[in-house]
Design an enzyme around this catalytic site. Structure first.
Site, PDB file in Angstrom:
ATOM      1  N   LEU A 198       0.817  -1.228   0.000  1.00 55.42           N
ATOM      2  CA  LEU A 198       0.000   0.000   0.000  1.00 55.42           C
ATOM      3  C   LEU A 198       0.851   1.280   0.000  1.00 55.42           C
ATOM      4  CD1 LEU A 198      -2.855   1.185   0.135  1.00 55.42           C
ATOM      5  CD2 LEU A 198      -2.645   1.172   2.629  1.00 55.42           C
ATOM      6  N   ASP A 199       0.662   2.098  -1.025  1.00 51.99           N
ATOM      7  CA  ASP A 199       1.317   3.412  -1.123  1.00 51.99           C
ATOM      8  C   ASP A 199       2.840   3.333  -1.138  1.00 51.99           C
ATOM      9  OD1 ASP A 199      -1.216   4.521  -1.121  1.00 51.99           O
ATOM     10  OD2 ASP A 199      -1.227   4.874   1.030  1.00 51.99           O
ATOM     11  N   GLN A 200       3.358   2.163  -1.536  1.00 51.42           N
ATOM     12  CA  GLN A 200       4.810   1.979  -1.545  1.00 51.42           C
ATOM     13  C   GLN A 200       5.371   1.872  -2.962  1.00 51.42           C
ATOM     14  OE1 GLN A 200       6.610   2.133   1.214  1.00 51.42           O
ATOM     15  NE2 GLN A 200       4.798   2.352   2.486  1.00 51.42           N
TER      16      GLN A 200
END
Lengths: 300, 300, 300, 300
Positions: A243-245
């Site tokens: 997530l969001d990486q």
């Protein structure tokens, strides 16, 4: 089709009919540029734009994007690919040869917020995003009327915890049957499954409403407010399993101060989000982004 | 004393001899401004600058900063304080009455990096930071010559894991015996003990070399490089007991791209760090920063 | 020599001993890149950085900057030049072959304001401006002590209306006898004669304290204040015969508002001026600026 | 009416029913704030936001904007005005008392370019511009469909050199008969007559597509391209009798480089223009702009 866009697209298609784009990545060593440009010269191609980047000597990787004009590019496309295959083999290149006049097929996923969608469609209608937006997919009906008024198919696929696998299956089928090349999460607000994401590596772009890696995850504006930051930001990135990486494509910020409520932060943020996403999308459509590890090289 | 600074300070001291600053925070209710401005009027004071801020109705806090010109301010200072005490009591205010011509006594802590120190001293020599820099404290001898050439005492206090308590004791003694009002950590690179920090609430300002809350802690540029961010930032904040979690005073960013090595990020970052810190310091010296919870109100 | 700079310069000199820079401009046609890169390959050179730009088809000009690593570059420098001469002839190129380890000889002209000079010298001392600052020339004695404390010769050449020709003659002699490659007007505040300027085409860089073409000429901050602008700027440009009309190298701005006095505009402006000039100077020293008509191409 | 906007407007109207705004300008002297805030206190009003600004001592002018909550504000509006009249007289104030829940009536003038109009209407539909857009006036039919689809009347008034006086007459009648308070020139591309302008002092806002005072007049992007600037800008200003010389409300810029064609400058510029205009309009609607000489004070 919107007539302004139509005219612009016809103009671009015509102007770029002989234009190709070569994207290359391989281990760095002397002679790559010589070989590639010699190959282009043999096809009487003129280099219009060229960018390259080598990483430090520790890993020694080489990346290149060349835009060129080549007589009879369309007709000779297969021949060019075959011929370049040999050049590529000798350097063990990862490579793509794209026709600049081809338009990628794009799907936009939205939820209820419309600002990113509006910005994308406005740029699309002006002919500034050279793509075919084949559909908008949403877990809400909110945007149907607006989307359909633009002549774009709208697919309502509701998502609940229980129906998520089923919903994703429907989404994937839509993407496949329409041969979608590029998925834009324009504030979609749902986390895609690992399966969905890994099927489309570096082909799903998300806009996150914070300056990553600050405020990963939910409610970034609320947390920015809580922390008392003096700038808020937005981040366009490719979606990966974490997530969001994923690899960051573009970021920008706007100044705020103590008087700004969470509501104000959101209002200011919307303006940053939409322009950051629009820039990222434009670069993707023009094949300007190369991904390397978890980073991007943007040849803008 | 540097003669340019001397002249500028004399000019300011003279110009501001009748200028006071009133800083107020209390629960919000009608009549506060009326009462305060009436009080000022009774002393024939003219309001030169006034800022106020009320939080949302949930907590209902009121903050105010007034700069005013009052005849015979210096002579009547005690009288004014006593008299305002009554106004303040009726609203249960936290308040301070400052003389704008007074200079705070400042200590700068540095390590080996000189860019923030240089920027502060350059602004100081131009008379743009209206303060008395009473000393520079460092755990290295590197800056001694430069600091002493400016006529500022330099104190070398080495710090190792073992000697840290002892070193802090020496630092605290220096601060106390010199009646230091304000401590600037200009890339000091050492974590101060809880004891040190809690003795100086909102009086120790640090520059962190990232856009907080991204990259809390050590090696932010290395981690920014690793993450592939497209902007790097710096954050000036008051130091609290929790590392890099204190109230944020100011932030700014600079654009970077894939070609920038860690070394380049640091070079670009230095320029952001020094200007962000200089702005934060200037605001502190002019009593423009009020702290509220873990946030700042900056009346700039 | 400052020991930090010395070490950094030695490191760079050593690291770049085999690095060359090729700057090319000519009419655009297919095969240029192929020919140049083939030539580099024959010398076993590895391209480290490459930038090119073609103007629109109306005039069809081609510009290129290549940085490359070539074994025994220093030893073979004459051979390389001779050999490239042939390549260049066939395309009628304007071209230069530079050694990246060579340092240009620079003179800085100043008047009384020190901020630009300070910024340049600070970057110089850190080894970030890879050049030899051979002298500072001024029409005032103000900066002598500071400049000489850095081990740089300071030449005081007073200028009045009457003595101007004579003063310029002295300046020109200094530049020639010291073989100066690059002159930086770091807020010199004197207009150079046509003769002086035309002798050093694209080798004199000035910082103008406005966002050109707004506020050409004298007292830009006063006029910006009068006009009530919301942003102030600075412009680094090469000096030509026409006042403030030379090719623009770099510009930047800072936000201001109605509360800012002329004095404040100047204070804020100084910070923009110094960073804009420092960027322009760095690019010039790295041969990143090509001039074309009255415009610059900056391969940054 | 768009239902989202309707709900938001109802919410704001309700929330602000007791909110007033007092705008004051007069010669500076002690006691103004005391008197005004005492007056507010007598009406049990609570100050929500307050901004003031005094010019330098040479001319000594005082400007103030106060937002306050006063019980039964609507009912007591006439009484408040009458009562404040006395306060105002004693200081010879220019003043206005506005109801924050009142919406100004706005007319937008456009030509063929739609980006500024789109941005304004999008903000309007979100309820973020608290106004009634009573009409769009254009010298082309291009925007009719779009404007009418939003439920806003569209008036086509063609303008030629010959018909200009007649056309302006028709425009003025429309403005008067609809009691328009505020005219926005959203890339209208026609110069208004002196008569038109002087009838609406500080009530006609224009967006100029350059960073004024650079590139006054026609074709700013073409001239910016020609000059080779590194930043392009936009300026929102009130229209006065002199072309592009009116009081500047807001400005912003975007970075460009040598690769950007005039077409690209325009594309990038559109994004700056629309956001600069939207900010200026928002401030005007919230009575945040005071005009003083040929400058603005923006209490944002």
């Amino acid at each position: 089709m919107n007539s302004y866009r139509q005219k612009k697209f016809e103009y671009v298609t015509n102007k770029y009919q002989n234009r190709g784009r070569l994207l290359i990545s391989c281990n760095d060593k002397p002679g790559i540029v010589a070989k590639v440009s010699q190959w282009l010269f043999e096809y009487k191609a003129n280099i219009v734009e060229s960018n390259q980047y080598s990483t430090s000597h520790t890993d020694g990787l080489f990346f290149m994007r060349i835009e060129f004009e080549c007589p009879d590019f369309q007709k000779r496309y297969s021949e060019l690919k075959e011929s370049f295959h040999e050049v590529a083999s000798s350097f063990k290149m990862d490579w793509q040869l794209q026709s600049a006049s081809n338009r990628k097929k794009t799907a936009i996923f939205v939820s209820k917020e419309d600002h990113c969608l509006q910005e994308l469609l406005w740029n699309y209608e002006r002919g500034e995003l050279y793509t075919d937006i084949a559909m908008v997919v949403s877990n809400h009906e909110t945007m149907r009327e607006f989307v359909e008024s633009k002549g774009i198919p709208f697919h309502y696929i509701p998502v609940t915890k229980e129906t998520k696998p089923e919903a994703e299956k429907a989404q994937l089928e839509l993407l496949e049957s329409n041969e979608i090349d590029f998925v834009i999460l324009a504030r979609y607000m749902q986390i895609l499954s690992s399966d969905f994401v890994t099927r489309h590596p570096n082909r799903v772009m998300n806009i996150h409403h914070s300056f990553l890696p600050a405020f990963v995850g939910a409610k970034p504006y609320e947390r920015a407010y809580e922390r008392g930051v003096k700038l808020i930001g937005a981040t366009a990135h490719y979606v990966t399993d974490e997530l969001d990486q994923g690899p960051i494509v573009e970021q920008d910020i706007e100044r705020v101060d103590h008087r700004d409520s969470i509501e104000e932060l959101k209002r200011i943020g919307r303006s940053v989000e939409k322009s950051v996403l629009a820039r990222g999308v434009k670069w993707h459509l023009e094949d300007r982004i190369l991904v390397y590890g978890n980073k991007t090289i943007v040849f803008d």
